[in-house]
Write a protein that holds these residues in place. Structure first.
Motif, mmCIF file in Angstrom:
data_model
loop_
_atom_site.group_PDB
_atom_site.id
_atom_site.type_symbol
_atom_site.label_atom_id
_atom_site.label_comp_id
_atom_site.label_asym_id
_atom_site.label_seq_id
_atom_site.Cartn_x
_atom_site.Cartn_y
_atom_site.Cartn_z
ATOM 1 N N HIS A 128 0.845 -1.198 0.000
ATOM 2 C CA HIS A 128 0.000 0.000 0.000
ATOM 3 C C HIS A 128 0.879 1.247 0.000
ATOM 4 O O HIS A 128 0.631 2.203 -0.744
ATOM 5 C CB HIS A 128 -0.940 -0.012 1.202
ATOM 6 N N ILE A 160 -14.230 -5.711 2.531
ATOM 7 C CA ILE A 160 -14.367 -5.271 3.918
ATOM 8 C C ILE A 160 -13.500 -6.137 4.828
ATOM 9 O O ILE A 160 -12.764 -5.633 5.677
ATOM 10 C CB ILE A 160 -15.847 -5.291 4.363
ATOM 11 N N LEU A 192 -9.883 -5.178 4.418
ATOM 12 C CA LEU A 192 -9.566 -3.902 5.063
ATOM 13 C C LEU A 192 -9.515 -4.043 6.583
ATOM 14 O O LEU A 192 -8.651 -3.471 7.242
ATOM 15 C CB LEU A 192 -10.587 -2.835 4.664
ATOM 16 N N VAL A 193 -10.434 -4.812 7.136
ATOM 17 C CA VAL A 193 -10.444 -5.017 8.585
ATOM 18 C C VAL A 193 -9.186 -5.775 9.011
ATOM 19 O O VAL A 193 -8.571 -5.463 10.030
ATOM 20 C CB VAL A 193 -11.731 -5.740 9.026
ATOM 21 N N PRO A 216 -8.243 -0.751 9.296
ATOM 22 C CA PRO A 216 -8.810 0.365 8.540
ATOM 23 C C PRO A 216 -8.164 1.708 8.848
ATOM 24 O O PRO A 216 -8.363 2.671 8.137
ATOM 25 C CB PRO A 216 -10.285 0.358 8.936
ATOM 26 N N TYR A 217 -7.366 1.766 9.890
ATOM 27 C CA TYR A 217 -6.753 3.048 10.242
ATOM 28 C C TYR A 217 -5.309 3.139 9.782
ATOM 29 O O TYR A 217 -4.584 4.038 10.162
ATOM 30 C CB TYR A 217 -6.868 3.286 11.753
ATOM 31 N N ALA A 229 -7.679 3.878 3.367
ATOM 32 C CA ALA A 229 -8.248 2.607 3.833
ATOM 33 C C ALA A 229 -9.523 2.868 4.640
ATOM 34 O O ALA A 229 -10.535 2.190 4.454
ATOM 35 C CB ALA A 229 -7.232 1.836 4.674
ATOM 36 N N LYS A 230 -9.483 3.844 5.513
ATOM 37 C CA LYS A 230 -10.660 4.188 6.331
ATOM 38 C C LYS A 230 -11.798 4.677 5.454
ATOM 39 O O LYS A 230 -12.950 4.268 5.629
ATOM 40 C CB LYS A 230 -10.275 5.251 7.367
ATOM 41 N N SER A 231 -11.494 5.548 4.506
ATOM 42 C CA SER A 231 -12.520 6.087 3.621
ATOM 43 C C SER A 231 -13.168 4.991 2.781
ATOM 44 O O SER A 231 -14.390 4.961 2.620
ATOM 45 C CB SER A 231 -11.898 7.154 2.722
ATOM 46 N N SER A 232 -12.339 4.082 2.250
ATOM 47 C CA SER A 232 -12.902 3.008 1.425
ATOM 48 C C SER A 232 -13.761 2.066 2.262
ATOM 49 O O SER A 232 -14.813 1.617 1.809
ATOM 50 C CB SER A 232 -11.811 2.251 0.671
ATOM 51 N N LEU A 233 -13.328 1.776 3.489
ATOM 52 C CA LEU A 233 -14.149 0.930 4.363
ATOM 53 C C LEU A 233 -15.487 1.609 4.648
ATOM 54 O O LEU A 233 -16.546 0.969 4.567
ATOM 55 C CB LEU A 233 -13.408 0.633 5.663
ATOM 56 N N ASP A 234 -15.456 2.895 4.959
ATOM 57 C CA ASP A 234 -16.698 3.634 5.217
ATOM 58 C C ASP A 234 -17.644 3.577 4.018
ATOM 59 O O ASP A 234 -18.849 3.373 4.164
ATOM 60 C CB ASP A 234 -16.402 5.089 5.566
#
Length: 114
Positions: free
Chosen positions: A7, A83, A86-87, A91-92, A97-102
């Motif tokens: 990443h 999901i 990402l988990v 996700p942080y 990563a956080k935005s895509s998970l949201d």
């Protein structure tokens, strides 16, 4: 961790596009070795990530750095797989990563359900 390094490499290439970055420069920016960068980039290329490789002076690695992608239609199962990935990574690990998970989670929420 492999996923975090990959990443980071993609993000470095994206932020520098359309310029080419050498493996040495990428190693410096990601805190790894040139050999690790080469292996990670080879894995990404094998997976189909559109990384352009130029050999020789002024060469290096570059990636298509579009600012937006066309809409993608995913099945609920495909969204669940992303999901879970990402988990697992965390996700942080980055704002992206956080935005895509949201966004994925929001797409799975059915209007009016709780």
């Amino acid at each position: 961790m492999l996923v975090e390094r990959q990443h980071a490499l993609i993000e470095e290439l994206r932020s520098s596009a359309p310029r080419y970055l050498s493996a040495a420069r990428l190693a410096q920016r990601t805190g790894t070795s040139v050999r690790t960068v080469a292996r990670d980039l080879a894995r990404l290329c094998a997976a189909g990530v559109p990384i352009d490789v130029r050999h020789g002076p002024g060469g290096g690695y570059s990636i298509d750095a579009r600012t937006a992608l066309p809409p993608i239609v995913l099945t609920p199962g495909e969204a669940a797989a992303l999901i879970a990935s990402l988990v697992a990574v965390g996700p942080y690990v980055s704002a992206a990563a956080k935005s895509s998970l949201d966004k994925l989670l929001a797409a799975l929420v059915v209007e009016g359900s709780s």
